[in-house]
Motif scaffolding. Structure first.
Motif, PDB file in Angstrom:
ATOM      1  N   HIS A  68       1.429   8.804  -6.225  1.00 29.35           N
ATOM      2  CA  HIS A  68       1.446   8.591  -7.669  1.00 29.35           C
ATOM      3  C   HIS A  68       0.326   9.404  -8.295  1.00 29.35           C
ATOM      4  N   VAL A  83      -2.629   9.679 -11.385  1.00 31.56           N
ATOM      5  CA  VAL A  83      -3.469   8.948 -12.329  1.00 31.56           C
ATOM      6  C   VAL A  83      -4.036   9.978 -13.298  1.00 31.56           C
ATOM      7  N   PHE A  97      -5.528  15.301 -13.582  1.00 31.79           N
ATOM      8  CA  PHE A  97      -4.855  14.207 -12.910  1.00 31.79           C
ATOM      9  C   PHE A  97      -5.356  14.166 -11.479  1.00 31.79           C
ATOM     10  N   GLN A 151      -2.139   1.468  -6.000  1.00 30.97           N
ATOM     11  CA  GLN A 151      -2.148   1.961  -7.374  1.00 30.97           C
ATOM     12  C   GLN A 151      -3.311   1.354  -8.166  1.00 30.97           C
ATOM     13  N   GLN A 152      -3.524   0.059  -8.029  1.00 34.54           N
ATOM     14  CA  GLN A 152      -4.623  -0.593  -8.741  1.00 34.54           C
ATOM     15  C   GLN A 152      -5.974  -0.069  -8.271  1.00 34.54           C
ATOM     16  N   ASP A 180      -6.619   2.841  -7.033  1.00 33.74           N
ATOM     17  CA  ASP A 180      -6.789   4.216  -7.502  1.00 33.74           C
ATOM     18  C   ASP A 180      -7.143   4.257  -8.986  1.00 33.74           C
ATOM     19  N   LEU A 181      -6.527   3.400  -9.780  1.00 39.31           N
ATOM     20  CA  LEU A 181      -6.890   3.299 -11.200  1.00 39.31           C
ATOM     21  C   LEU A 181      -8.344   2.866 -11.335  1.00 39.31           C
ATOM     22  N   VAL A 201     -10.745   5.820 -10.621  1.00 35.98           N
ATOM     23  CA  VAL A 201     -10.896   6.746 -11.745  1.00 35.98           C
ATOM     24  C   VAL A 201     -11.740   6.101 -12.842  1.00 35.98           C
ATOM     25  N   ARG A 202     -11.555   4.811 -13.096  1.00 33.64           N
ATOM     26  CA  ARG A 202     -12.398   4.109 -14.075  1.00 33.64           C
ATOM     27  C   ARG A 202     -13.863   4.148 -13.656  1.00 33.64           C
TER      28      ARG A 202
END
Length: 155
Positions: free
Chosen positions: A5, A7, A107, A135-136, A138-139, A142-143
């Protein structure tokens, strides 16, 4: 199980948000590779076993569970984590690759390739759970990189 995915790093619709450069994003991904204890709450130990040009061999501990990981670095491009197989784990890979289709539109493509079956086990869809967790995570990464950039922790 294979899962990938994207981000988005910079939000062109939010001019008030700090727009990260490729170099700053890279510093964050490299920091994740070099200091994983800062990013992975469940990790208890990170020991560098060997270091060479573009890679390191590391031993990670999560409680009593231990794995050995090869971390491969392609400067300003990607970080690849290769977990060595164990008696009870066939290993796997996770990669983080910076993509910039146009200047400033950054990205990170996350790719996971693990021995987990895509089929439910005893009625439990483990693969779906893992995709959601990946996914969580990885988000959140980035945060956290964004926050580190905002506070001046990344050059």
């Amino acid at each position: 199980m294979y899962f990938e995915h994207l981000v988005a790093v910079n939000d062109p619709n939010n001019p008030m948000a700090l727009q990260l450069s490729r170099e700053t994003l890279w510093q964050g991904l490299l920091h994740r590779a070099e200091a994983p204890l800062t990013f992975v709450e469940s990790m208890d130990e990170d020991v560098v076993l060997e270091r060479g040009a573009g890679y390191s061999e590391r031993a990670w501990a999560y409680g009593q569970y231990r794995v050995q990981v090869r971390v491969e670095i392609a400067v300003l491009e990607s970080v690849v984590y290769r977990t060595h197989p164990l008696a009870d784990n066939a290993g796997g890979t996770m990669s983080m690759r910076i993509e910039e289709p146009v200047p400033g539109d950054l990205f990170v493509r996350f790719v996971y390739d693990t021995p987990v079956s895509d089929e439910p086990v005893d009625g439990v869809d483990v693969a779906s759970y893992l995709r959601s967790a990946y996914q969580q995570t990885d988000l959140d990464l980035v945060r956290q990189i964004r926050k580190m950039a905002e506070t001046g922790e990344l050059a």
